[in-house]
Design a protein around this motif. Structure first.
Motif, short mmCIF file in Angstrom:
data_model
loop_
_atom_site.label_atom_id
_atom_site.label_comp_id
_atom_site.label_asym_id
_atom_site.label_seq_id
_atom_site.Cartn_x
_atom_site.Cartn_y
_atom_site.Cartn_z
N ASP A 55 0.84 -1.31 -0.07
CA ASP A 55 -0.04 -0.05 0.00
C ASP A 55 0.96 1.27 0.08
OD1 ASP A 55 -2.47 1.24 -0.05
OD2 ASP A 55 -2.62 1.43 1.98
N SER A 56 2.06 0.99 -0.20
CA SER A 56 3.21 2.04 -0.17
C SER A 56 3.15 2.92 -1.73
CB SER A 56 4.55 1.78 0.28
OG SER A 56 5.01 0.90 -0.68
N ALA A 57 3.88 4.20 -1.50
CA ALA A 57 4.29 4.68 -2.68
C ALA A 57 5.29 4.27 -3.46
CB ALA A 57 4.50 6.40 -2.50
N ASP A 58 6.20 3.45 -2.65
CA ASP A 58 7.33 2.68 -3.39
C ASP A 58 6.67 1.72 -4.24
OD1 ASP A 58 9.30 4.46 -2.74
OD2 ASP A 58 10.38 2.89 -1.31
N TYR A 59 5.75 0.82 -3.84
CA TYR A 59 5.32 -0.09 -4.77
C TYR A 59 4.49 0.43 -5.84
CZ TYR A 59 2.15 -3.84 -6.04
OH TYR A 59 1.33 -4.75 -6.74
N ARG A 60 3.70 1.42 -5.69
CA ARG A 60 3.17 2.24 -7.04
C ARG A 60 4.02 2.58 -7.66
NH1 ARG A 60 -0.04 3.90 -2.78
NH2 ARG A 60 0.92 6.05 -2.59
N GLU A 61 5.35 3.21 -7.31
CA GLU A 61 6.21 3.70 -8.15
C GLU A 61 7.14 2.58 -8.84
OE1 GLU A 61 9.69 5.90 -10.02
OE2 GLU A 61 7.70 6.16 -9.43
N GLY A 62 7.37 1.34 -8.28
CA GLY A 62 7.94 0.62 -8.84
C GLY A 62 7.30 -0.29 -9.91
#
Length: 264
Positions: free
Chosen positions: A242-249
């Motif tokens: 649910d993190s921004a890093d996952y969406r960015e990746g």
């Protein structure tokens, strides 16, 4: 007998040996829902035909055995990308529960979830072109606990950490030393070698083979974890997917650019 399932795989069975060939070269044999459903269906068909040994391979000459989980199908918006009901997880269970040996014949590179699929097979035969990489840290994906247990059942802990923390491909010779590969053979011999290995196992007592495989699966898979510990691990994973890093990746992969991770 032989048949094609969509354009994902071809499958055939003869003399008690079933072969599944990954045949979706246009997508580098990505483990899409369609690919996973096709493999699972082939395994179910083999079981009905009393196939004793299964070989999973890529098409001859493929530089990529499988590119791993189809990133385009990874969910975003707080959804677990590696949930129990995911078709990849279903296929891994089908391989591990098939009542006979499953051999991965590997030529070319193996990426991400395809590495988990290879380790879910009972034996691995490879040639020098084989490489193996597990890449969730490149995408910000929190790998699931079940998948980590698959690796822990086969490899030393420090090896697992190196593979997961660097996401670097292991060459065939290194994979042999680490125990990923059972047999490393020359490319010109791999077909005959794998078929001979399958024939030798297919000639053994199938009921004894099936129960031994199931006993080993249960003894290695059924690791007791306290309910509160499992819930804590799942909550930690939830924070990541649910993190921004996952969406960015995921976005960076789709846009073919380097991700910019912030740790948030």
């Amino acid at each position: 007998m032989g048949e094609a399932t969509e354009h994902y795989i071809t499958s055939s069975a003869a003399d008690g040996i079933g072969t599944i060939t990954l045949a979706h070269a246009a997508r580098r044999n990505a483990l899409s829902h369609g690919m996973m459903d096709a493999i699972s269906a082939a395994l179910a068909g083999f079981q009905q035909q009393s196939v004793r040994v299964v070989i999973i391979a890529a098409e001859p000459g493929a530089k990529v055995w499988s590119s791993g989980h189809d990133i385009g199908e990874l969910p975003v918006g707080g959804l677990d990308p590696l949930r129990y009901a995911d078709p990849l997880e279903h296929t891994l269970r089908a391989i591990r529960r098939f009542p006979g040996p499953v051999i991965a014949k590997v030529q070319g590179s193996v990426w991400g979830g395809a590495f988990d699929l290879v380790l879910s097979c009972d034996l691995v035969v490879a040639d020098a072109s084989a490489t193996f990489a597990i890449t969730p840290v490149n995408l910000g994906v929190p790998y699931n606990t079940t998948g980590l247990l698959h690796f822990m059942g086969r490899l030393r802990l420090n090896v697992i950490k190196e593979l997961f923390f660097t996401a670097a491909p292991a060459e065939a010779a290194q994979a042999l030393e680490w125990g990923v590969i059972n047999w490393l053979v020359p490319a010109e011999e791999i077909d005959a070698f794998t078929l001979d290995l399958a024939r030798r196992m297919a000639a053994k007592a199938p009921l004894a083979m099936a129960v031994i495989k199931e006993q080993l699966r249960v003894l290695s898979d059924e690791v007791p974890i306290a309910a509160q510990t499992f819930e804590r691990l799942q909550d930690m994973r939830r924070l990541v997917y649910d993190s921004a890093d996952y969406r960015e990746g995921v976005a960076a992969f789709r846009e073919k650019r380097a991700p910019r991770f912030t740790g948030r």
